[in-house]
Design a protein around this motif. Sequence first.
Motif, PDB file in Angstrom:
ATOM      1  N   VAL A 125      -0.037 -11.287  -9.787  1.00  0.00           N
ATOM      2  CA  VAL A 125      -1.062 -10.247  -9.954  1.00  0.00           C
ATOM      3  C   VAL A 125      -0.976  -9.206  -8.837  1.00  0.00           C
ATOM      4  O   VAL A 125      -0.733  -8.032  -9.097  1.00  0.00           O
ATOM      5  N   VAL A 126      -1.178  -9.631  -7.593  1.00  0.00           N
ATOM      6  CA  VAL A 126      -1.300  -8.680  -6.485  1.00  0.00           C
ATOM      7  C   VAL A 126      -0.012  -7.892  -6.257  1.00  0.00           C
ATOM      8  O   VAL A 126      -0.031  -6.653  -6.261  1.00  0.00           O
ATOM      9  N   VAL A 127       1.096  -8.586  -6.051  1.00  0.00           N
ATOM     10  CA  VAL A 127       2.349  -7.870  -5.770  1.00  0.00           C
ATOM     11  C   VAL A 127       2.767  -6.986  -6.952  1.00  0.00           C
ATOM     12  O   VAL A 127       3.116  -5.820  -6.742  1.00  0.00           O
ATOM     13  N   PRO A 128       2.715  -7.488  -8.197  1.00  0.00           N
ATOM     14  CA  PRO A 128       3.088  -6.587  -9.302  1.00  0.00           C
ATOM     15  C   PRO A 128       2.192  -5.350  -9.424  1.00  0.00           C
ATOM     16  O   PRO A 128       2.659  -4.298  -9.864  1.00  0.00           O
ATOM     17  N   LEU A 129       0.931  -5.454  -9.026  1.00  0.00           N
ATOM     18  CA  LEU A 129       0.035  -4.302  -9.100  1.00  0.00           C
ATOM     19  C   LEU A 129       0.141  -3.397  -7.872  1.00  0.00           C
ATOM     20  O   LEU A 129      -0.425  -2.312  -7.858  1.00  0.00           O
ATOM     21  N   SER A 130       0.860  -3.846  -6.862  1.00  0.00           N
ATOM     22  CA  SER A 130       0.983  -3.067  -5.631  1.00  0.00           C
ATOM     23  C   SER A 130       2.176  -2.121  -5.727  1.00  0.00           C
ATOM     24  O   SER A 130       2.873  -2.063  -6.739  1.00  0.00           O
ATOM     25  N   ARG A 131       2.409  -1.412  -4.639  1.00  0.00           N
ATOM     26  CA  ARG A 131       3.543  -0.485  -4.566  1.00  0.00           C
ATOM     27  C   ARG A 131       4.786  -1.150  -3.987  1.00  0.00           C
ATOM     28  O   ARG A 131       5.816  -0.507  -3.810  1.00  0.00           O
ATOM     29  N   ALA A 132       4.695  -2.444  -3.681  1.00  0.00           N
ATOM     30  CA  ALA A 132       5.827  -3.170  -3.110  1.00  0.00           C
ATOM     31  C   ALA A 132       6.870  -3.452  -4.186  1.00  0.00           C
ATOM     32  O   ALA A 132       6.540  -3.622  -5.362  1.00  0.00           O
ATOM     33  N   THR A 133       8.114  -3.507  -3.759  1.00  0.00           N
ATOM     34  CA  THR A 133       9.203  -3.883  -4.654  1.00  0.00           C
ATOM     35  C   THR A 133       9.269  -5.399  -4.682  1.00  0.00           C
ATOM     36  O   THR A 133       9.328  -6.040  -3.628  1.00  0.00           O
ATOM     37  N   GLN A 134       9.236  -5.975  -5.872  1.00  0.00           N
ATOM     38  CA  GLN A 134       9.302  -7.425  -5.978  1.00  0.00           C
ATOM     39  C   GLN A 134      10.723  -7.895  -5.708  1.00  0.00           C
ATOM     40  O   GLN A 134      11.681  -7.321  -6.228  1.00  0.00           O
ATOM     41  N   PRO A 135      10.859  -8.936  -4.878  1.00  0.00           N
ATOM     42  CA  PRO A 135      12.194  -9.479  -4.652  1.00  0.00           C
ATOM     43  C   PRO A 135      12.709 -10.138  -5.934  1.00  0.00           C
ATOM     44  O   PRO A 135      11.912 -10.552  -6.781  1.00  0.00           O
ATOM     45  N   PRO A 136      14.012 -10.238  -6.073  1.00  0.00           N
ATOM     46  CA  PRO A 136      14.539 -10.891  -7.267  1.00  0.00           C
ATOM     47  C   PRO A 136      14.143 -12.365  -7.290  1.00  0.00           C
ATOM     48  O   PRO A 136      14.018 -12.991  -6.235  1.00  0.00           O
ATOM     49  N   PHE A 137      13.942 -12.889  -8.472  1.00  0.00           N
ATOM     50  CA  PHE A 137      13.569 -14.292  -8.624  1.00  0.00           C
ATOM     51  C   PHE A 137      14.752 -15.190  -8.300  1.00  0.00           C
ATOM     52  O   PHE A 137      15.849 -14.993  -8.810  1.00  0.00           O
ATOM     53  N   LEU A 149       0.815  -1.221   0.000  1.00  0.00           N
ATOM     54  CA  LEU A 149       0.000   0.000   0.000  1.00  0.00           C
ATOM     55  C   LEU A 149       0.848   1.270   0.000  1.00  0.00           C
ATOM     56  O   LEU A 149       0.516   2.248  -0.651  1.00  0.00           O
ATOM     57  N   LEU A 150       1.942   1.244   0.760  1.00  0.00           N
ATOM     58  CA  LEU A 150       2.701   2.467   1.028  1.00  0.00           C
ATOM     59  C   LEU A 150       4.006   2.596   0.254  1.00  0.00           C
ATOM     60  O   LEU A 150       4.643   3.647   0.323  1.00  0.00           O
ATOM     61  N   GLY A 151       4.405   1.553  -0.425  1.00  0.00           N
ATOM     62  CA  GLY A 151       5.716   1.576  -1.082  1.00  0.00           C
ATOM     63  C   GLY A 151       6.813   1.524  -0.034  1.00  0.00           C
ATOM     64  O   GLY A 151       6.611   1.090   1.103  1.00  0.00           O
ATOM     65  N   ASN A 152       7.998   2.009  -0.399  1.00  0.00           N
ATOM     66  CA  ASN A 152       9.154   1.945   0.505  1.00  0.00           C
ATOM     67  C   ASN A 152       8.971   2.768   1.775  1.00  0.00           C
ATOM     68  O   ASN A 152       9.692   2.557   2.759  1.00  0.00           O
ATOM     69  N   ALA A 153       8.026   3.689   1.799  1.00  0.00           N
ATOM     70  CA  ALA A 153       7.759   4.470   3.014  1.00  0.00           C
ATOM     71  C   ALA A 153       7.337   3.566   4.173  1.00  0.00           C
ATOM     72  O   ALA A 153       7.497   3.942   5.340  1.00  0.00           O
ATOM     73  N   ALA A 154       6.835   2.394   3.875  1.00  0.00           N
ATOM     74  CA  ALA A 154       6.421   1.459   4.925  1.00  0.00           C
ATOM     75  C   ALA A 154       7.577   1.106   5.847  1.00  0.00           C
ATOM     76  O   ALA A 154       7.375   0.859   7.045  1.00  0.00           O
ATOM     77  N   PHE A 155       8.795   1.104   5.326  1.00  0.00           N
ATOM     78  CA  PHE A 155       9.950   0.713   6.126  1.00  0.00           C
ATOM     79  C   PHE A 155      10.416   1.811   7.084  1.00  0.00           C
ATOM     80  O   PHE A 155      11.258   1.565   7.935  1.00  0.00           O
ATOM     81  N   ALA A 210      -1.298 -23.320  -4.339  1.00  0.00           N
ATOM     82  CA  ALA A 210      -0.503 -22.926  -5.509  1.00  0.00           C
ATOM     83  C   ALA A 210      -1.181 -21.787  -6.258  1.00  0.00           C
ATOM     84  O   ALA A 210      -0.517 -20.834  -6.692  1.00  0.00           O
ATOM     85  N   LEU A 211      -2.497 -21.852  -6.390  1.00  0.00           N
ATOM     86  CA  LEU A 211      -3.240 -20.779  -7.041  1.00  0.00           C
ATOM     87  C   LEU A 211      -3.114 -19.473  -6.251  1.00  0.00           C
ATOM     88  O   LEU A 211      -2.916 -18.405  -6.838  1.00  0.00           O
ATOM     89  N   ALA A 212      -3.202 -19.563  -4.936  1.00  0.00           N
ATOM     90  CA  ALA A 212      -3.054 -18.370  -4.086  1.00  0.00           C
ATOM     91  C   ALA A 212      -1.654 -17.777  -4.265  1.00  0.00           C
ATOM     92  O   ALA A 212      -1.506 -16.557  -4.391  1.00  0.00           O
ATOM     93  N   TRP A 213      -0.633 -18.620  -4.286  1.00  0.00           N
ATOM     94  CA  TRP A 213       0.737 -18.140  -4.467  1.00  0.00           C
ATOM     95  C   TRP A 213       0.891 -17.456  -5.825  1.00  0.00           C
ATOM     96  O   TRP A 213       1.463 -16.374  -5.924  1.00  0.00           O
ATOM     97  N   LEU A 214       0.355 -18.096  -6.875  1.00  0.00           N
ATOM     98  CA  LEU A 214       0.436 -17.500  -8.213  1.00  0.00           C
ATOM     99  C   LEU A 214      -0.289 -16.158  -8.265  1.00  0.00           C
ATOM    100  O   LEU A 214       0.240 -15.186  -8.810  1.00  0.00           O
ATOM    101  N   LEU A 215      -1.477 -16.108  -7.718  1.00  0.00           N
ATOM    102  CA  LEU A 215      -2.253 -14.868  -7.722  1.00  0.00           C
ATOM    103  C   LEU A 215      -1.501 -13.753  -6.991  1.00  0.00           C
ATOM    104  O   LEU A 215      -1.412 -12.624  -7.488  1.00  0.00           O
ATOM    105  N   MET A 216      -0.948 -14.080  -5.849  1.00  0.00           N
ATOM    106  CA  MET A 216      -0.210 -13.063  -5.080  1.00  0.00           C
ATOM    107  C   MET A 216       1.038 -12.597  -5.832  1.00  0.00           C
ATOM    108  O   MET A 216       1.317 -11.402  -5.890  1.00  0.00           O
TER     109      MET A 216
END
Length: 170
Positions: free
Chosen positions: A124-136, A61-67, A115-121
């Motif tokens: 979809v969810v994390v990429p659409l959020s303000r969070a920085t995705q961890p490296p694969f 929700l907040l991006g890096n400001a959350a930290f 597995a579906l919940a993990w894929l959705l998160m």
Amino acid sequence: MTTLSAVTSKPRSEASSKARAVLGVGFVAGSLDILTAIGVYSGLLGRVSPVQLLQSVAAGLLGNAAFQGGTATALLGLACHYAIALSFAAVYVWAYPRIDFLRRRSLISGISYGALAWLLMNLVVVPLSRATQPPFTLQGTAMGLAIVVLMVGMPIALLVPRYYAAGKHQ
């Protein structure tokens, strides 16, 4: 003479019962998931503190400001985490009486739902959020998937049938 309360009591009771099931199942799955994540990422791997882990959820929700928000953003992250867990529980509670496979194959349903919940998160969810995705990484993917399957998908798939078997939905 039929009163309005007599006419509306059964649907309210059923909705209230399903809401209690969602809350109970969602709380169990959410608690197992977050406690396991803290144990793995804070304890076993020592990558982040529990506060940082929860802040990483709030970063959606907040991006890096959350930290920079301390305990307040950690609590926001915890609230967001439980909202997501409750959402997954609600979908399963709704789908269970409608999808025969969920009623016949709890183990496979739990693995699949996790597995579906993990894929959705993660897709979809994390990429659409303000969070920085961890490296694969293969290890990170396998660990995250295992946690969600075992601590979210399986508890939901194993607890929801108990709710319906107990007749609490009527």
